[in-house]
Design a protein around this motif. Structure first.
Motif, mmCIF file in Angstrom:
data_model
loop_
_atom_site.group_PDB
_atom_site.id
_atom_site.type_symbol
_atom_site.label_atom_id
_atom_site.label_comp_id
_atom_site.label_asym_id
_atom_site.label_seq_id
_atom_site.Cartn_x
_atom_site.Cartn_y
_atom_site.Cartn_z
ATOM 1 N N GLN A 66 0.609 -1.303 -0.001
ATOM 2 C CA GLN A 66 0.120 0.123 0.137
ATOM 3 C C GLN A 66 0.821 1.473 -0.154
ATOM 4 O OE1 GLN A 66 -3.230 -0.016 3.011
ATOM 5 N NE2 GLN A 66 -3.613 2.455 2.695
ATOM 6 N N ASP A 67 1.858 1.210 0.863
ATOM 7 C CA ASP A 67 2.613 2.367 0.876
ATOM 8 C C ASP A 67 4.032 2.063 -0.290
ATOM 9 O OD1 ASP A 67 4.881 4.347 1.272
ATOM 10 O OD2 ASP A 67 4.737 4.244 3.569
ATOM 11 N N PRO A 68 4.068 3.023 -1.205
ATOM 12 C CA PRO A 68 5.103 2.601 -2.252
ATOM 13 C C PRO A 68 6.610 2.710 -1.907
ATOM 14 C CG PRO A 68 4.129 4.783 -2.457
ATOM 15 C CD PRO A 68 3.310 4.282 -1.519
ATOM 16 N N SER B 40 8.603 13.559 -4.244
ATOM 17 C CA SER B 40 7.947 14.757 -3.792
ATOM 18 C C SER B 40 7.238 15.614 -4.922
ATOM 19 C CB SER B 40 8.927 15.850 -3.161
ATOM 20 O OG SER B 40 9.827 16.384 -4.052
ATOM 21 N N GLN B 41 7.721 15.227 -6.016
ATOM 22 C CA GLN B 41 7.003 15.845 -7.218
ATOM 23 C C GLN B 41 6.016 15.162 -7.927
ATOM 24 O OE1 GLN B 41 11.452 16.242 -9.084
ATOM 25 N NE2 GLN B 41 10.682 18.673 -9.349
ATOM 26 N N LEU B 42 5.681 14.042 -7.547
ATOM 27 C CA LEU B 42 4.811 12.849 -7.998
ATOM 28 C C LEU B 42 3.633 13.119 -7.032
ATOM 29 C CD1 LEU B 42 7.157 10.116 -8.834
ATOM 30 C CD2 LEU B 42 6.266 11.807 -10.391
ATOM 31 N N SER B 43 2.362 12.711 -7.749
ATOM 32 C CA SER B 43 1.019 12.561 -7.065
ATOM 33 C C SER B 43 1.339 11.096 -6.470
ATOM 34 C CB SER B 43 -0.014 12.803 -8.038
ATOM 35 O OG SER B 43 -0.145 11.452 -8.840
ATOM 36 N N GLY B 44 0.203 10.856 -5.568
ATOM 37 C CA GLY B 44 0.160 9.665 -4.891
ATOM 38 C C GLY B 44 -0.037 8.396 -6.022
ATOM 39 N N GLY B 45 -0.935 8.539 -7.083
ATOM 40 C CA GLY B 45 -1.195 7.563 -8.145
ATOM 41 C C GLY B 45 0.175 7.317 -8.834
ATOM 42 N N PHE C 50 -3.804 0.530 -3.584
ATOM 43 C CA PHE C 50 -4.474 1.755 -3.987
ATOM 44 C C PHE C 50 -5.449 2.285 -2.719
ATOM 45 C CE2 PHE C 50 -4.705 -0.844 -8.260
ATOM 46 C CZ PHE C 50 -3.519 -0.728 -8.482
ATOM 47 N N GLY C 51 -4.948 1.703 -1.733
ATOM 48 C CA GLY C 51 -5.933 2.045 -0.610
ATOM 49 C C GLY C 51 -5.730 3.278 -0.050
ATOM 50 N N ALA C 52 -4.796 4.082 -0.407
ATOM 51 C CA ALA C 52 -4.679 5.307 0.245
ATOM 52 C C ALA C 52 -5.040 6.406 -0.773
ATOM 53 C CB ALA C 52 -3.089 5.563 0.567
ATOM 54 N N LEU C 53 -5.592 6.108 -2.090
ATOM 55 C CA LEU C 53 -5.866 6.956 -3.141
ATOM 56 C C LEU C 53 -7.143 7.346 -3.059
ATOM 57 C CD1 LEU C 53 -3.710 4.989 -5.903
ATOM 58 C CD2 LEU C 53 -3.055 6.868 -4.361
ATOM 59 N N THR D 18 -7.388 -6.854 -1.335
ATOM 60 C CA THR D 18 -8.213 -5.387 -1.557
ATOM 61 C C THR D 18 -9.632 -5.398 -0.532
ATOM 62 O OG1 THR D 18 -9.186 -3.813 -2.964
ATOM 63 C CG2 THR D 18 -9.640 -6.194 -3.520
ATOM 64 N N HIS D 19 -9.699 -4.359 -0.120
ATOM 65 C CA HIS D 19 -11.131 -4.357 0.613
ATOM 66 C C HIS D 19 -12.210 -3.834 -0.324
ATOM 67 C CE1 HIS D 19 -8.477 -3.700 4.019
ATOM 68 N NE2 HIS D 19 -9.266 -4.531 4.729
#
Length: 287
Positions: free
Chosen positions: A111-113, A163-168, A192-195, A222-223
């Motif tokens: 979940q955390d990259p 830091s320059q990238l979105s979560g996705g 993708f749980g945090a998106l 996945t949930h």
């Protein structure tokens, strides 16, 4: 021909519709036999998984769902060789998962990259490959990483720091990092749980495209019921304490899948069955 181009061609050439469509008839690429897992806590033994049997055909996409804390991630870690089962046996491509991981046959996405903030996207995507195989030079590793970034839709972002990238986008780098190993099996724990909802939907379409183009065996925890149905050929539902697979639900949606799949009667049928099973599983959990 560059090494990176060779990787992309080998990834895509063996994939295609034929590989995907024949997955259901293939022997188990991942086999789990009577898996039981006990954890020790303060001198007490707690059983978290009980007699789990699982067979994942080569080239298939399956999901695992269940109540929070029921042991889904623990099962995935057993399949990855990160947790040794107390009882039972796991085989990945006919060998123990620890051996499969050493031979770069398993890729993991969490979940955390977990990207290194001082490295840019291509450096992060190449990091595991360079760590896992010291015979691969920096030039080849970076070329392969760049090719995988293109595969996940990040062409042009190779030199950007996390830091320059979105979560996705950061999660796409994590997927590219796993794919750079060219694994046969991709294990994904709630990636993708945090998106947010829209980004999560975009990532689901991206993952489906990667699977269709590569033909890799993918197991997703996945949930999200909708995510599991949209992506998977079958969904394994976990429940109980200790957890077991209480039912495997086939998803009879035609390929390729897209927005129209969400209104397909097969989608609605699988969605409703999974929802019923999850409600029953929650009701059976100890207070």
């Amino acid at each position: 021909m560059t090494a990176a181009l060779s990787v992309v061609q080998s990834v895509e050439a063996g994939a295609g519709a034929a590989a995907v469509n024949s997955a259901a008839d293939a022997p188990g690429h991942i086999e789990a036999h009577d898996i039981t897992v006990d954890f020790e806590s303060e001198g007490r033994r707690q059983r978290v998984l009980q007699a789990i049997n699982l067979s994942v055909p080569k080239g298939s996409f399956v999901s695992i769902i269940g109540p929070s804390g029921c042991g889904k991630s623990s099962l995935l870690k057993v399949l990855a060789g990160l947790i040794a089962p107390t009882e039972g046996r796991v085989l990945v491509d006919g060998i123990a998962p620890q051996q499969a991981a050493k031979r770069r046959r398993i890729g993991l996405v969490f979940q955390d990259p977990i990207l290194l903030p001082w490295k840019n996207a291509v450096e992060n995507a190449a990091f595991l490959l360079m760590t896992a195989d010291d015979t691969i030079g920096k030039t080849e590793a970076f070329a392969r990483a760049a090719a995988m970034l293109r595969l996940v839709g990040l062409e042009g972002a190779e030199r950007k720091n996390p830091s320059q990238l979105s979560g996705g986008m950061r999660q796409r780098v994590a997927i590219a990092r796993a794919l750079a190993l060219d694994p046969q099996v991709l294990l994904m724990d709630e990636p993708f749980g945090a998106l947010d909802a829209i980004t999560r939907e975009e990532m689901s379409h991206c993952l489906l495209d990667i699977w269709q183009r590569t033909g890799k065996t993918i197991v997703l925890v996945t949930h999200s019921i909708e995510e599991a149905v949209f992506l998977s050929r079958e969904v394994h539902v976990m429940g109980g304490a200790p957890a077991q697979i209480i039912e495997t639900v086939p998803v009879l949606l035609a390929q390729p899948r897209g927005a129209q799949s969400l209104t397909d009667p097969a989608f609605k049928s699988a969605q409703q069955r999974l929802r019923t099973l999850l409600i029953e599983s929650h009701q059976r959990r100890p207070a």
